[in-house]
Write an enzyme that holds these catalytic residues in place. Structure first.
Site: not given
Length: 245
Positions: A51, A102, A196
């Site tokens: 992410d 996202h 991430h």
């Protein structure tokens, strides 16, 4: 995650049994055509997801590790960073990784409304299309926070909502050994692993990069196969007896 706190999935229910095997995902159960938190399978397949990227600090390092082991992953990109780092987006896409939306600014969507979610998705969609000429079909809500009205809207927009079943908690700037152990403690067939590839400027994801370099060969030796979310979706939503190549 960008902000310095963790928000659990809306509707994520943990039983008192092992977290590895007994996590219930009501949104996936109710909206199986739209939501995916894990694949229900005995096959040792897992999907790495990243992410909050891209950036120029950690995303290229993560791409190098994935390339080293010939692993394809799924990157959920932020629109504002797509706009700032288009060349990194092109690198992600050119290496065969899956791309997801996202949002543009990374809001907690459950504090907003459906209209705001639509704006966030469409704004990011435009940024991604301007760089690599594709419209993502995957969406991950920041913090995993999404309600049923928003899930129904995702379906109308042609998106699949993607959660996770294994949380590395790497956004806490954890050292590599801790990130690695958090993944290993919860890994299971059909898992979606949350990591991430970028974050707030105060976050240090060096531990993510180093942990990844140890996790991938270890899990491969344990018989795990790394796949993208689109392939995991096929496994969950078809009657294929063998994993689609």
């Amino acid at each position: 995650m960008i902000q310095g706190f963790f928000i659990l999935f809306v509707g994520l229910v943990y039983s008192t049994n092992s977290a590895r095997a007994s996590v219930a995902y009501p949104l996936q159960a109710k909206y199986s055509n739209t939501m995916l938190y894990k694949a229900h399978t005995n096959q040792k397949v897992i999907a790495l997801t990243f992410d909050d990227g891209p950036d120029t600090r950690f995303t290229p390092l993560i791409l190098d590790v994935l390339n080293k082991y010939d692993v394809k992953a799924t990157f959920f990109l932020l629109g504002t960073r797509v706009h700032t780092y288009p060349d990194i987006v092109k690198q992600i896409y050119s290496k065969g990784h899956a791309i997801g939306n996202h949002t543009y600014w990374h809001p907690k969507l459950t504090d907003t409304d459906v209209k705001s979610m639509i704006w966030e998705i469409e704004k990011n969609e435009q940024e991604i299309y301007s760089v690599i000429c594709i419209k993502p079909e995957l969406f991950r809500a920041p913090y995993g926070a999404i309600n049923e009205d928003q899930v129904r809207q995702l379906e109308k927009m042609g998106y699949r909502g993607i959660g996770w079943s294994v949380d590395s908690q790497d956004w806490k700037s954890l050292p590599a050994n801790v990130v690695k152990q958090k993944v290993l403690d919860s890994i299971h067939p059909g898992a979606i692993v949350l990591m991430h590839s970028a974050g707030h400027w105060t976050q240090d994801l060096t531990g993510t990069v180093k942990a990844l370099d140890e996790l991938i060969p270890y899990l491969k030796k344990e018989g795990y196969i790394f796949v993208t979310i689109p392939k995991l979706w096929l496994l969950e939503n078809t009657n294929e007896k063998e994993f689609p190549k």
